[in-house]
Design a protein around this motif. Structure first.
Motif, PDB file in Angstrom:
ATOM      1  N   ASN A  72       0.817  -1.212   0.000  1.00  0.00           N
ATOM      2  CA  ASN A  72       0.000   0.000   0.000  1.00  0.00           C
ATOM      3  C   ASN A  72       0.849   1.259   0.000  1.00  0.00           C
ATOM      4  O   ASN A  72       0.447   2.279  -0.567  1.00  0.00           O
ATOM      5  CB  ASN A  72      -0.961  -0.010   1.189  1.00  0.00           C
ATOM      6  CG  ASN A  72      -2.212  -0.811   0.894  1.00  0.00           C
ATOM      7  OD1 ASN A  72      -2.759  -0.731  -0.191  1.00  0.00           O
ATOM      8  ND2 ASN A  72      -2.655  -1.594   1.854  1.00  0.00           N
ATOM      9  N   ALA A  73       2.017   1.201   0.619  1.00  0.00           N
ATOM     10  CA  ALA A  73       2.929   2.349   0.562  1.00  0.00           C
ATOM     11  C   ALA A  73       3.391   2.579  -0.879  1.00  0.00           C
ATOM     12  O   ALA A  73       3.528   3.729  -1.320  1.00  0.00           O
ATOM     13  CB  ALA A  73       4.127   2.112   1.473  1.00  0.00           C
ATOM     14  N   GLU A  74       3.618   1.492  -1.612  1.00  0.00           N
ATOM     15  CA  GLU A  74       4.023   1.622  -3.014  1.00  0.00           C
ATOM     16  C   GLU A  74       2.901   2.241  -3.850  1.00  0.00           C
ATOM     17  O   GLU A  74       3.164   3.073  -4.731  1.00  0.00           O
ATOM     18  CB  GLU A  74       4.414   0.262  -3.570  1.00  0.00           C
ATOM     19  CG  GLU A  74       4.955   0.317  -4.987  1.00  0.00           C
ATOM     20  CD  GLU A  74       5.554  -0.997  -5.453  1.00  0.00           C
ATOM     21  OE1 GLU A  74       5.573  -1.226  -6.678  1.00  0.00           O
ATOM     22  OE2 GLU A  74       6.010  -1.786  -4.599  1.00  0.00           O
ATOM     23  N   ILE A  75       1.670   1.853  -3.567  1.00  0.00           N
ATOM     24  CA  ILE A  75       0.533   2.456  -4.276  1.00  0.00           C
ATOM     25  C   ILE A  75       0.464   3.954  -3.968  1.00  0.00           C
ATOM     26  O   ILE A  75       0.306   4.789  -4.864  1.00  0.00           O
ATOM     27  CB  ILE A  75      -0.776   1.774  -3.874  1.00  0.00           C
ATOM     28  CG1 ILE A  75      -0.764   0.292  -4.245  1.00  0.00           C
ATOM     29  CG2 ILE A  75      -1.974   2.465  -4.539  1.00  0.00           C
ATOM     30  CD1 ILE A  75      -1.864  -0.524  -3.570  1.00  0.00           C
ATOM     31  N   ILE A  85      -2.366   1.098  -9.927  1.00  0.00           N
ATOM     32  CA  ILE A  85      -3.481   1.086  -8.993  1.00  0.00           C
ATOM     33  C   ILE A  85      -3.273  -0.123  -8.070  1.00  0.00           C
ATOM     34  O   ILE A  85      -2.304  -0.863  -8.219  1.00  0.00           O
ATOM     35  CB  ILE A  85      -4.840   1.005  -9.705  1.00  0.00           C
ATOM     36  CG1 ILE A  85      -4.954  -0.281 -10.537  1.00  0.00           C
ATOM     37  CG2 ILE A  85      -5.049   2.233 -10.593  1.00  0.00           C
ATOM     38  CD1 ILE A  85      -6.324  -0.480 -11.174  1.00  0.00           C
ATOM     39  N   GLY A  86      -4.138  -0.309  -7.121  1.00  0.00           N
ATOM     40  CA  GLY A  86      -3.987  -1.436  -6.205  1.00  0.00           C
ATOM     41  C   GLY A  86      -5.339  -1.967  -5.787  1.00  0.00           C
ATOM     42  O   GLY A  86      -6.385  -1.377  -6.081  1.00  0.00           O
ATOM     43  N   ARG A 110      -6.849   7.622  -3.496  1.00  0.00           N
ATOM     44  CA  ARG A 110      -8.103   7.914  -4.201  1.00  0.00           C
ATOM     45  C   ARG A 110      -8.845   6.576  -4.285  1.00  0.00           C
ATOM     46  O   ARG A 110      -8.377   5.628  -4.915  1.00  0.00           O
ATOM     47  CB  ARG A 110      -7.818   8.443  -5.611  1.00  0.00           C
ATOM     48  CG  ARG A 110      -9.074   8.647  -6.487  1.00  0.00           C
ATOM     49  CD  ARG A 110      -9.841   9.871  -6.055  1.00  0.00           C
ATOM     50  NE  ARG A 110     -11.085  10.050  -6.810  1.00  0.00           N
ATOM     51  CZ  ARG A 110     -11.273  11.014  -7.722  1.00  0.00           C
ATOM     52  NH1 ARG A 110     -10.284  11.871  -7.992  1.00  0.00           N
ATOM     53  NH2 ARG A 110     -12.423  11.135  -8.338  1.00  0.00           N
ATOM     54  N   PHE A 111      -9.974   6.474  -3.615  1.00  0.00           N
ATOM     55  CA  PHE A 111     -10.730   5.226  -3.604  1.00  0.00           C
ATOM     56  C   PHE A 111     -11.572   5.138  -4.872  1.00  0.00           C
ATOM     57  O   PHE A 111     -12.244   6.107  -5.252  1.00  0.00           O
ATOM     58  CB  PHE A 111     -11.595   5.145  -2.345  1.00  0.00           C
ATOM     59  CG  PHE A 111     -10.764   5.120  -1.089  1.00  0.00           C
ATOM     60  CD1 PHE A 111     -10.177   3.946  -0.658  1.00  0.00           C
ATOM     61  CD2 PHE A 111     -10.534   6.284  -0.361  1.00  0.00           C
ATOM     62  CE1 PHE A 111      -9.394   3.923   0.492  1.00  0.00           C
ATOM     63  CE2 PHE A 111      -9.750   6.267   0.786  1.00  0.00           C
ATOM     64  CZ  PHE A 111      -9.173   5.076   1.214  1.00  0.00           C
ATOM     65  N   LEU A 112     -11.538   3.974  -5.522  1.00  0.00           N
ATOM     66  CA  LEU A 112     -12.129   3.823  -6.845  1.00  0.00           C
ATOM     67  C   LEU A 112     -13.412   3.003  -6.850  1.00  0.00           C
ATOM     68  O   LEU A 112     -14.379   3.370  -7.498  1.00  0.00           O
ATOM     69  CB  LEU A 112     -11.101   3.199  -7.794  1.00  0.00           C
ATOM     70  CG  LEU A 112      -9.811   4.001  -7.966  1.00  0.00           C
ATOM     71  CD1 LEU A 112      -8.778   3.189  -8.730  1.00  0.00           C
ATOM     72  CD2 LEU A 112     -10.101   5.319  -8.678  1.00  0.00           C
ATOM     73  N   LEU A 243     -10.578  -1.320  -5.232  1.00  0.00           N
ATOM     74  CA  LEU A 243      -9.502  -0.701  -5.990  1.00  0.00           C
ATOM     75  C   LEU A 243      -9.221   0.699  -5.454  1.00  0.00           C
ATOM     76  O   LEU A 243     -10.135   1.433  -5.079  1.00  0.00           O
ATOM     77  CB  LEU A 243      -9.877  -0.608  -7.468  1.00  0.00           C
ATOM     78  CG  LEU A 243     -10.184  -1.906  -8.199  1.00  0.00           C
ATOM     79  CD1 LEU A 243     -10.407  -1.627  -9.682  1.00  0.00           C
ATOM     80  CD2 LEU A 243      -9.082  -2.937  -8.005  1.00  0.00           C
ATOM     81  N   LEU A 244      -7.940   1.047  -5.429  1.00  0.00           N
ATOM     82  CA  LEU A 244      -7.532   2.369  -5.004  1.00  0.00           C
ATOM     83  C   LEU A 244      -6.320   2.810  -5.804  1.00  0.00           C
ATOM     84  O   LEU A 244      -5.639   2.001  -6.438  1.00  0.00           O
ATOM     85  CB  LEU A 244      -7.247   2.424  -3.506  1.00  0.00           C
ATOM     86  CG  LEU A 244      -6.176   1.521  -2.906  1.00  0.00           C
ATOM     87  CD1 LEU A 244      -5.778   2.046  -1.533  1.00  0.00           C
ATOM     88  CD2 LEU A 244      -6.676   0.093  -2.745  1.00  0.00           C
TER      89      LEU A 244
END
Length: 312
Positions: A72-75, A85-86, A110-112, A243-244
């Motif tokens: 998540n840090a990489e995202i 994206i992640g 940014r939550f998708l 997805l975020l």
């Protein structure tokens, strides 16, 4: 003069055309857990449908470790252009930043869209010295650390749910942390632990037996497995994920991914793949997912402070 005007018009139109072309190359989908776990399995179930809907390959990349914090840090630090994206479960966003020195917080994304909402189940390991839920509790009563269970990191959803369940039964056990659900499942198959809590996707993929569903009702896909409610332990537990992207993702790109995500979640292909994993496809748009994540984050931060394990 006419040539100059044409060149000038092309230069002005260039950035707009480039934006309209998204996506024009493969999209990287970061999975912040090792292969074989719930997040990985659900990500790979949606991957093919996202590829079809976006018209470009969606390439899954596992970045496991630190209960989802590494991936998540990489995202969060990726360029906000829609090409990285992640897919993350709730705990990695709503709990881990308050437990460890994570390089992100819920506002970093940014939550998708939401893509799944999976009930949690109690899973029996191979060669465990009990065969059902009552036997598990009886075994736990034979000694303080007689029951050995796996968790995908301290403070994970599964850690908290297992602790709550054992506390409700008046017993305890010894937890063994792993990097994710995949490694836990491998340890369970090898007989290195006795039980663990995870989504029903794990037993569907491994063949490990399920001895209880966390909730008031049984799962339609597991009709012979009792719920904790009917066993006398009225508690519920799910893990959901979506997805975020990095914060700062332009609205037009976020909207493109959100529309593709909705079609993918509602597709027959994804629903069939999720059903094979005992997963529950579920869609929410980005703003609704953001509200759900942020609300849970506020609740969890207060709970962790009460438990005395929050990082201040």
């Amino acid at each position: 003069m006419r040539r100059f005007a044409l060149m000038l018009a092309m230069m002005i139109a260039g950035p707009a055309l480039a934006q309209e072309a998204y996506p024009s190359r493969p999209v990287q989908l970061i999975i912040p857990f090792p292969p074989g776990g719930n997040t990985d399995l659900m990500a790979r179930a949606i991957q093919a449908e996202l590829t079809r809907e976006l018209g470009q390959p969606v390439v899954a990349v596992n970045r496991g470790g630190a209960a989802g914090a590494i991936g998540n840090a990489e995202i969060a630090r990726a360029r906000p252009d829609g090409y990285t994206i992640g897919i993350s479960p709730n705990n990695a966003i709503t709990t881990q930043p308050f437990l460890q020195n994570a390089a992100y917080n819920p506002e970093s994304f940014r939550f998708l869209c939401l893509v799944y909402d999976n009930p949690q189940v109690v899973i029996l390991a191979r060669n465990a010295p009990f065969r059902d839920f009552a036997g598990m509790i009886a075994h736990a009563r034979t000694g303080r650390e007689a029951l050995v269970y796996g968790i995908p990191g301290v403070g994970s959803t599964q850690h908290i749910l297992t602790a709550q369940l054992l506390r409700a039964a008046g017993v305890s056990g010894m937890n063994v942390p792993f990097a994710g659900a995949g490694p836990i499942a491998q340890a369970a198959l090898a007989g290195q632990i006795q039980m663990f809590i995870e989504s029903a996707a794990i037993p569907a993929a491994t063949g490990l037996p399920v001895i209880a569903v966390l909730g008031e009702r049984r799962m339609p896909s597991l009709p012979d497995v009792p719920s904790t409610g009917e066993l006398g332990y009225p508690m519920a537990g799910t893990t959901y994920g979506g997805l975020l992207a990095p914060a700062g993702l332009p609205d037009n790109i976020a909207e493109t991914i959100e529309r593709a995500c909705e079609r993918a979640v509602r597709s027959d292909g994804y629903r069939a793949a999720a059903e094979r994993l005992n997963g529950v496809p579920s869609f929410l748009p980005g703003n609704a997912l953001r509200d759900r994540f942020l609300s849970e984050a506020r609740t969890n931060q207060a709970l962790l402070r009460e438990l005395g394990i929050a990082r201040e």
